[in-house]
Every structure is written in C-alpha cells, then in structure tokens.
Design an enzyme around this catalytic site. Structure first.
Site, PDB file in Angstrom:
ATOM      1  N   CYS A   1       0.853  -1.181   0.000  1.00  0.00           N
ATOM      2  CA  CYS A   1       0.000   0.000   0.000  1.00  0.00           C
ATOM      3  C   CYS A   1       0.896   1.240   0.000  1.00  0.00           C
ATOM      4  O   CYS A   1       1.947   1.256   0.630  1.00  0.00           O
ATOM      5  CB  CYS A   1      -0.951   0.098   1.193  1.00  0.00           C
ATOM      6  SG  CYS A   1      -2.094  -1.266   1.304  1.00  0.00           S
TER       7      CYS A   1
ATOM      8  N   ARG B   1       3.595  -0.319  -5.071  1.00  0.00           N
ATOM      9  CA  ARG B   1       3.392  -0.844  -3.717  1.00  0.00           C
ATOM     10  C   ARG B   1       2.067  -1.586  -3.558  1.00  0.00           C
ATOM     11  O   ARG B   1       1.811  -2.192  -2.524  1.00  0.00           O
ATOM     12  CB  ARG B   1       3.422   0.311  -2.697  1.00  0.00           C
ATOM     13  CG  ARG B   1       4.706   1.085  -2.692  1.00  0.00           C
ATOM     14  CD  ARG B   1       4.633   2.191  -1.663  1.00  0.00           C
ATOM     15  NE  ARG B   1       4.644   1.629  -0.334  1.00  0.00           N
ATOM     16  CZ  ARG B   1       5.722   1.378   0.384  1.00  0.00           C
ATOM     17  NH1 ARG B   1       6.903   1.653  -0.134  1.00  0.00           N
ATOM     18  NH2 ARG B   1       5.638   0.873   1.580  1.00  0.00           N
TER      19      ARG B   1
ATOM     20  N   TRP C   1      -2.964  -2.658  -1.589  1.00  0.00           N
ATOM     21  CA  TRP C   1      -2.706  -4.090  -1.760  1.00  0.00           C
ATOM     22  C   TRP C   1      -3.514  -4.753  -0.653  1.00  0.00           C
ATOM     23  O   TRP C   1      -3.170  -4.649   0.519  1.00  0.00           O
ATOM     24  CB  TRP C   1      -1.215  -4.381  -1.616  1.00  0.00           C
ATOM     25  CG  TRP C   1      -0.857  -5.803  -1.887  1.00  0.00           C
ATOM     26  CD1 TRP C   1      -0.591  -6.355  -3.107  1.00  0.00           C
ATOM     27  CD2 TRP C   1      -0.698  -6.867  -0.931  1.00  0.00           C
ATOM     28  NE1 TRP C   1      -0.300  -7.683  -2.981  1.00  0.00           N
ATOM     29  CE2 TRP C   1      -0.365  -8.040  -1.655  1.00  0.00           C
ATOM     30  CE3 TRP C   1      -0.834  -6.955   0.446  1.00  0.00           C
ATOM     31  CZ2 TRP C   1      -0.146  -9.266  -1.039  1.00  0.00           C
ATOM     32  CZ3 TRP C   1      -0.617  -8.182   1.067  1.00  0.00           C
ATOM     33  CH2 TRP C   1      -0.272  -9.317   0.320  1.00  0.00           C
TER      34      TRP C   1
ATOM     35  N   ASN D   1      -1.446   2.116   5.857  1.00  0.00           N
ATOM     36  CA  ASN D   1      -0.662   1.014   5.308  1.00  0.00           C
ATOM     37  C   ASN D   1      -0.227   0.163   6.486  1.00  0.00           C
ATOM     38  O   ASN D   1       0.343   0.679   7.435  1.00  0.00           O
ATOM     39  CB  ASN D   1       0.561   1.582   4.562  1.00  0.00           C
ATOM     40  CG  ASN D   1       1.572   0.512   4.210  1.00  0.00           C
ATOM     41  OD1 ASN D   1       1.224  -0.649   4.053  1.00  0.00           O
ATOM     42  ND2 ASN D   1       2.830   0.915   4.087  1.00  0.00           N
ATOM     43  N   GLY D   2      -0.503  -1.140   6.425  1.00  0.00           N
ATOM     44  CA  GLY D   2      -0.111  -2.032   7.515  1.00  0.00           C
ATOM     45  C   GLY D   2      -1.259  -2.954   7.884  1.00  0.00           C
ATOM     46  O   GLY D   2      -2.229  -3.093   7.125  1.00  0.00           O
TER      47      GLY D   2
ATOM     48  N   GLU E   1      16.333 -18.751  -8.241  1.00  0.00           N
ATOM     49  CA  GLU E   1      15.944 -17.390  -8.587  1.00  0.00           C
ATOM     50  C   GLU E   1      15.233 -17.354  -9.946  1.00  0.00           C
ATOM     51  O   GLU E   1      14.223 -16.662 -10.118  1.00  0.00           O
ATOM     52  CB  GLU E   1      17.190 -16.483  -8.599  1.00  0.00           C
ATOM     53  CG  GLU E   1      17.007 -15.106  -9.202  1.00  0.00           C
ATOM     54  CD  GLU E   1      15.922 -14.265  -8.540  1.00  0.00           C
ATOM     55  OE1 GLU E   1      15.407 -14.648  -7.467  1.00  0.00           O
ATOM     56  OE2 GLU E   1      15.548 -13.227  -9.127  1.00  0.00           O
TER      57      GLU E   1
ATOM     58  N   LYS F   1      11.466 -15.924 -10.625  1.00  0.00           N
ATOM     59  CA  LYS F   1      11.194 -14.838 -11.580  1.00  0.00           C
ATOM     60  C   LYS F   1      10.151 -15.267 -12.597  1.00  0.00           C
ATOM     61  O   LYS F   1       9.230 -14.528 -12.918  1.00  0.00           O
ATOM     62  CB  LYS F   1      12.510 -14.465 -12.269  1.00  0.00           C
ATOM     63  CG  LYS F   1      12.583 -13.098 -12.799  1.00  0.00           C
ATOM     64  CD  LYS F   1      13.121 -12.082 -11.803  1.00  0.00           C
ATOM     65  CE  LYS F   1      12.560 -12.254 -10.428  1.00  0.00           C
ATOM     66  NZ  LYS F   1      13.302 -11.626  -9.407  1.00  0.00           N
TER      67      LYS F   1
ATOM     68  N   GLU G   1       6.651 -15.639 -10.977  1.00  0.00           N
ATOM     69  CA  GLU G   1       6.152 -14.351 -10.503  1.00  0.00           C
ATOM     70  C   GLU G   1       5.476 -13.537 -11.614  1.00  0.00           C
ATOM     71  O   GLU G   1       4.417 -12.951 -11.394  1.00  0.00           O
ATOM     72  CB  GLU G   1       7.346 -13.567  -9.936  1.00  0.00           C
ATOM     73  CG  GLU G   1       7.028 -12.234  -9.348  1.00  0.00           C
ATOM     74  CD  GLU G   1       8.273 -11.567  -8.768  1.00  0.00           C
ATOM     75  OE1 GLU G   1       9.403 -11.941  -9.151  1.00  0.00           O
ATOM     76  OE2 GLU G   1       8.119 -10.664  -7.944  1.00  0.00           O
TER      77      GLU G   1
ATOM     78  N   HIS H   1      15.052 -38.520  -7.530  1.00  0.00           N
ATOM     79  CA  HIS H   1      14.605 -39.032  -6.235  1.00  0.00           C
ATOM     80  C   HIS H   1      13.121 -38.770  -5.991  1.00  0.00           C
ATOM     81  O   HIS H   1      12.663 -38.834  -4.853  1.00  0.00           O
ATOM     82  CB  HIS H   1      15.456 -38.438  -5.109  1.00  0.00           C
ATOM     83  CG  HIS H   1      16.898 -38.838  -5.222  1.00  0.00           C
ATOM     84  ND1 HIS H   1      17.347 -40.119  -4.978  1.00  0.00           N
ATOM     85  CD2 HIS H   1      17.992 -38.132  -5.616  1.00  0.00           C
ATOM     86  CE1 HIS H   1      18.653 -40.183  -5.183  1.00  0.00           C
ATOM     87  NE2 HIS H   1      19.074 -38.982  -5.578  1.00  0.00           N
TER      88      HIS H   1
ATOM     89  N   LYS I   1       5.593  -4.361  -4.666  1.00  0.00           N
ATOM     90  CA  LYS I   1       7.059  -4.283  -4.653  1.00  0.00           C
ATOM     91  C   LYS I   1       7.630  -4.384  -3.242  1.00  0.00           C
ATOM     92  O   LYS I   1       8.487  -5.213  -2.980  1.00  0.00           O
ATOM     93  CB  LYS I   1       7.481  -2.974  -5.322  1.00  0.00           C
ATOM     94  CG  LYS I   1       8.980  -2.785  -5.412  1.00  0.00           C
ATOM     95  CD  LYS I   1       9.578  -3.722  -6.431  1.00  0.00           C
ATOM     96  CE  LYS I   1      11.077  -3.541  -6.578  1.00  0.00           C
ATOM     97  NZ  LYS I   1      11.675  -4.688  -7.285  1.00  0.00           N
TER      98      LYS I   1
HETATM   99  O1  M6R Z   1      12.927  -5.519  -0.850  1.00  0.00           O
HETATM  100  P1  M6R Z   1      13.359  -6.932  -0.557  1.00  0.00           P
HETATM  101  O2  M6R Z   1      14.568  -7.341  -1.323  1.00  0.00           O
HETATM  102  O3  M6R Z   1      13.493  -7.219   0.901  1.00  0.00           O
HETATM  103  O4  M6R Z   1      12.150  -7.815  -1.084  1.00  0.00           O
HETATM  104  C1  M6R Z   1      12.120  -9.186  -0.879  1.00  0.00           C
HETATM  105  C2  M6R Z   1      11.128  -9.852  -1.779  1.00  0.00           C
HETATM  106  O5  M6R Z   1       9.826  -9.412  -1.505  1.00  0.00           O
HETATM  107  C3  M6R Z   1      11.425  -9.585  -3.255  1.00  0.00           C
HETATM  108  O6  M6R Z   1      12.723  -9.945  -3.577  1.00  0.00           O
HETATM  109  C4  M6R Z   1      10.441 -10.352  -4.158  1.00  0.00           C
HETATM  110  O7  M6R Z   1      10.649 -11.702  -4.023  1.00  0.00           O
HETATM  111  C5  M6R Z   1      10.608  -9.894  -5.599  1.00  0.00           C
HETATM  112  N1  M6R Z   1       9.371  -9.389  -6.086  1.00  0.00           N
HETATM  113  C6  M6R Z   1      11.061 -10.968  -6.507  1.00  0.00           C
HETATM  114  O8  M6R Z   1      11.227 -10.518  -7.805  1.00  0.00           O
END
Ligand code: M6R
Length: 604
Positions: free
Chosen positions: A2, A27, A74, A100-101, A480, A484, A487, A503, A599
């Site tokens: 948010c 956000r 969000w 926000n929270g 990773e 990606k 996501e 396995h 984000k």
């Molecule tokens: O800001 P941060 O690096 O702490 O964020 C951690 C994760 O939320 C962040 O890396 C998230 O997994 C990304 N959207 C991945 O692309």
C-alpha cells in the site's frame, strides 16, 4: 505494501496526490482513492477499483483543494472493492484516514468500542477511523482522540488522518510501516516513499516508530505518544527524477535488466579505489572477521541472492554462511553460533519479515549489516551497518538488478574480509577486473535478446509448468530463475537441484514439459548436469540449455560468456531474467505489475 501520500499547503493537492500515487503504484495496485478538501467541510472522496489510471478517469476538475490524502492498495483485509479502498471515513464522515499495515486487534476494537457503528467494508482501517471519530464524539480533542486510538491499536501502521472540519492539518503516525515527511515552501507532505515526492521536494524528515506528526503548510511537529516533542533535522535526498522514469522502455523490468552493466561499474567505483583497493567500511570488515558464522536473512529474490553469494563468501572469508527465510526466522530463531553476525539483504530495506528478524537480532545484541538499495530505509536505519547497492530505483515488482548488485556488493565485502585475514585467494582475486568482465558478459547476453525471445516463444508461451535445474551455484540460480518466471508469467516453475530430480520429482516430467538446464562450474559437474538433462529428455521433456562458454556443446541454446567462478551466479542469471520477461510479455501479462503482488512487502 500500500502506498500513502498526503499534502497540505499552497499547492494543487489533486495533482500532487495523483502524481504521487502513480509513483507509488508499485506498492499495491488493486484499488486506489483520494480525499481532497478545499476549506472546512468542503471535501471530495473519490475511490476506484483497479489501477491509478482507473482512479484518474473518475476525477473531474471539480475535485480540487489544497489538502489531501491518497492511497493505493494491496488488499489484506477484505477484497479489492470500492468499499474497501482507502481513504476510509468515520461514522459521521468527519474524519478521513489512509493506512498502510495490518491492525492486529481490529476485531477486538470493534467489539469493545464500536457498538452501533455501521461499517461499509471489511477493512481493519475503517475500524481505526471509526475509533478516532468515536473518541471525538465522546468529548476528546482530535489530537487526544488520535493518541488514545494509537495507544489501543496493535500491529503495523502508517496513518495519515484529515479532520474535514480543520482541513489545514494532517495527523500522521507510524509503527513498523514506512512513512516519511517531505518539506516544501508553504506546503508539507507525507508519503510512503521519497521517490513519490521527489518532483515536489528533495528535503525529507524521518518519522520513527510510535511517533506522531502534526503537519500544516508551514510546520512539522513530531512527538511521541505521550506528547513529548522530538527535535529532528531534515536531510536532502540524492534522487534523480530521471531515474524513476521508464524512458523509451516499454517496461521498467527491461530497463532495469539493461542497467545491470552500469550497476556493476557503479559498484566498482563505490567499493574500490582507483588502484583497485577495497573501499569497504573497516568496521564492517572487522565485524565479519570477529564472527564465527554469518547468517544471511532475506526474502524472495534477496534470499536467492544470499545463496548466490554463499560459496564465494565462505571461500573468501573462511566463515560458514547460513541462510534463513526471514518470515521463518522472525519467530522461530534456530540455535545460533557463539559469535553470530547477521546480514539482512533487502532491495527495499522495508521488508517487514526481514525487519522482524532485525528487531530480534538487535534485542539479542547481534551485530548486523543491511545490504540495501534504499538509503535511509527502515532496515538501514536499524541495523548496525549498511552497505548500499547503488543500483538506482528498482520499480518493476520483479527484482533483477538488485539481485546482481547484492551478489556484487557481497563480493566486495568478502574480498575485503579475506584480505584483512591475509588469505591468499582473496588477495589474488582481482575483483575490479573480474567484475568488469562480468559487466561485459552481461552486455553480451543482453545483445542476444531477440534470439532468447524466440526460444521462449517455442518453449513457454502456453505451458502450465516448467523446471529450472542445475547443480551447486547453478542450483541457486535455478531457484531465482524459477521465482522470476512464476512471478511474472504465472507458469508454475520449480528450481531444482539437478541430481535430486531422480529421487521423486522426475515423475512430473511428461511429454513437452519445459526443463531449463543451467551449466556453469567445472567439467565434472557439467557432465553430471548433462546426464540429468538426458534423463528428463528421455522422458519427453522439452529442454533448453543455458551454458557457460567453454562448457558448451553443439546444440546448446544460450551461451553465457565465461566469468570468474565466484561471480558466475551474476552472469548466469541474466538470460533467466530475459526468459521471464519475454514469457510474461508473450503471454500478454503486465510485466511490471504481476497479479497479487507488490514491490515492497511491508506486512508480515
Ligand atoms: O525488498 P526486498 O529485497 O526485501 O524484497 C524481498 C522480496 O519481496 C522480493 O525480492 C520479491 O521476491 C521480488 N518481487 C522478486 O522478484
């Protein structure tokens, strides 16, 4: 998650709020709203489900004023509906609040204090503004009512509150959620992120947890909840407006992928002098030297970047490195070594899960280092030390340049510690030279975009699932790469240790299942991974190989220029970022704003 923005003073509030919300959209982007007020009891509240563009379409020229608050959401409590979108109003409509929270005790508050109140939606926030309104109805002043509510509310929050009867003031408070003040001439602002205010000001003031701020057009009064005034200076943020634009790029993600060679060079000039000597804070080096174990705590991509740096850190510092998922460690801290040191990896520096670990570390007196892209962020402020990534704002939800910058920054730390320990391998590791080679390798991969896009079209445009496999550091890159891909393309993808497939998981391989094999490292390891690739191919998998130059064979798909083994995770991840980007694009998705995500994840 948010985003909040507010302004009071001699400006066009609607314009500032909408510009700010567009910058904060990363956000959260399921609904949004603004409240703008032009003199007592002359306010307009506009909300919309969807993106900021949908909200903008609902705002006519009659929505004008000099004070306002805005929010991009969000969803945590209640679906993404107009009723649940912020700002929320009190029972009488007099008070308007954005938040926000997560208010943890909102149901108890409703039960104890709000009998007879009619709530329009399901959010915790609406309960907070009703609570404040109720206390004013009971006879308290607005300030006393706000303070009383803050003393009752448990959880995380960044609040901006407007009293429609006294609209030349914004009441602000925060606990565990990011919020800061922007200072202007004849106006002041409040916002979740400096980036969203940078068009208006570069002068900022921090707010600490459990502080209350009264904001008028020409005054900022900070106090604790007991009313003790806190004196705090401001600081000038070095943010460049052009950094937060997309330029000619269709998506931020592509821009940020392309920026990685520049980021590598920026890190060289930051963490090494012109003679190639390490330029890392000696206090940080000493702290790592004194530790008997390094614990890296992080979430998502940052967690994966920790793994991508693990073997390099261990080899150069001779200190074991253990990784922890921040959301797990915050409340389930395992048995630690005798002299631990914590490294918090976080692009945003605001991740609530990572912050919870840091709170525990601080309470236990454990020295900590935050490696972050955002100066002045919560994790940076609260850790013992900070190393900055200097990657420039990362706006796409999918993190790319922060990952590679994290590995590179940790390489400087590892080498500096190794050298301080007199370790020959660290002394011989010419990091400045090797990182320049990495920058060139990235450039070479970036020049292959069209070929990569074509391979992705054949492999991933319609599939439901996929696997990335590799061994050692390639396994970490596979983790990773799969994050990606899932996501932003919504393909269910697993990053797997290549040798582990047989396995159990190999039973998922069927005709046409995409398997992307990563091969760097030694001949022996490469041969084993190739063996595993044969095993899945024999069962019908559609294989794509990403191979480091020198280990490549005829028929391999993507060849990555060779770099130093310590830095291979940086070079190897680049094609996987492009693969995710093109898969998302080809499947017609919003690359920068994937569904259900935000984000900066500022809730636990
Ligand atoms: O800001 P941060 O690096 O702490 O964020 C951690 C994760 O939320 C962040 O890396 C998230 O997994 C990304 N959207 C991945 O692309």
């Amino acid at each position: 998650m948010c985003g909040i923005v507010g302004v009071v003073g001699n400006r066009n509030a609607t314009d500032i709020l909408m510009q700010g919300l567009e910058k904060l959209e990363y956000r959260g982007y399921d609904s949004a709203g603004i409240y703008v007020v032009n003199g007592a009891n002359n306010g307009r509240l506009i909300k919309s489900v969807g993106r900021i563009a949908d909200l903008r379409a609902k705002i006519g020229i009659d929505v004008a004023g000099s004070t306002g608050i805005g929010h991009t959401r969000w969803a945590t409590h209640g679906q993404a509906t107009e009723e649940n979108a912020h700002p929320h109003t009190s029972e009488t409509g007099r008070f308007v609040l954005v938040h926000n929270g997560v208010i943890e005790n909102y149901l108890q508050i409703k039960e104890v204090y709000l009998e007879g109140h009619t709530l329009k939606g399901q959010t915790d926030t609406e309960i907070a503004v009703h609570l404040i309104g109720q206390f004013v109805t009971d006879g308290l002043s607005v300030l006393e009512a706000f303070k009383k509510a803050l003393n009752i509310i448990e959880g995380s929050y960044a609040f901006a509150l407007v009293d429609s009867e006294e609209p030349d003031t914004i009441y602000v408070a925060k606990n565990k959620s990011p919020l800061l003040i922007g200072l202007g001439e004849g106006y002041n602002m409040v916002c979740s992120d400096a980036m969203a205010m940078i068009r208006e000001t570069s002068e900022f003031m921090e707010i600490h947890d459990k502080e209350l701020v009264i904001l008028t057009k020409d005054s900022v009064t900070v106090s604790d909840y007991d009313g003790n005034v806190v004196e705090r200076g401001s600081y000038t943020a070095e943010l460049d407006l052009s950094d937060i634009g997309k330029g000619t790029y269709p998506y931020y993600m592509l821009k940020e992928i392309d920026e990685q060679p520049t980021v590598m060079r920026k890190l060289i000039s930051t963490y090494a002098d012109t003679d190639g000597n390490m330029n890392v804070d000696p206090e940080i080096v000493k702290t790592v030297q004194e530790a008997d174990r390094i614990y890296i705590l992080a979430a998502g991509t940052s967690y994966n970047a920790g793994f991508a740096s693990k073997s390099m850190l261990e080899k150069l510092t001779d200190t074991p490195v253990e990784l922890g998922v921040a959301s797990e460690w915050g409340y389930n801290m395992p048995l630690l070594s005798k002299k631990p040191m914590f490294i918090l990896l976080s692009q945003s520096g605001e991740t609530a899960d990572s912050r919870q670990v840091l709170v525990k570390a601080n309470a236990a007196g454990i020295p900590s280092l935050t490696v972050t892209n955002v100066p002045g962020s919560t994790l940076s402020r609260e850790a013992t030390y900070t190393m900055l990534l200097h990657a420039g704002p990362e706006i796409a939800v999918a993190s790319t340049k922060a990952y590679t910058a994290q590995v590179a920054a940790l390489a400087f730390l590892a080498k500096a510690v190794g050298e301080a320990n007199g370790k020959q391998e660290a002394i011989d590791f010419d990091l400045v030279h090797e990182l320049s080679i990495v920058a060139q390798s990235i450039e070479a991969t970036l020049s292959e975009k069209d070929a990569i896009a074509e391979k992705v079209q054949n492999l991933l445009s319609t599939t439901r699932n996929a696997f990335y496999i590799g061994r050692g550091n390639d396994y970490y890159v596979a983790m990773e790469a799969s994050l990606k891909l899932k996501e932003i393309s919504y393909i269910q993808c697993e990053g797997f240790a290549a040798g582990e497939l047989k396995h159990g998981t190999i039973s998922l391989i069927e005709e046409g299942t995409p398997v992307l094999g990563l091969i760097s490292s030694s001949e022996v390891v490469a041969a084993h991974t190739r063996g595993n690739i044969q095993e899945v191919a024999a069962r019908g998998a559609h294989v794509l190989t990403i191979v480091e130059e020198g280990l490549n064979k005829e028929g391999d798909d993507i060849i990555v220029n060779k770099v130093h083994p310590f830095l291979a995770t940086i070079a190897m991840v680049i094609p996987t970022q492009l693969i995710a980007y093109f898969a998302s694009l080809q499947r017609g998705l919003d690359v920068d704003k994937p569904r259900n995500l935000a984000k900066a994840v500022t809730v636990e």
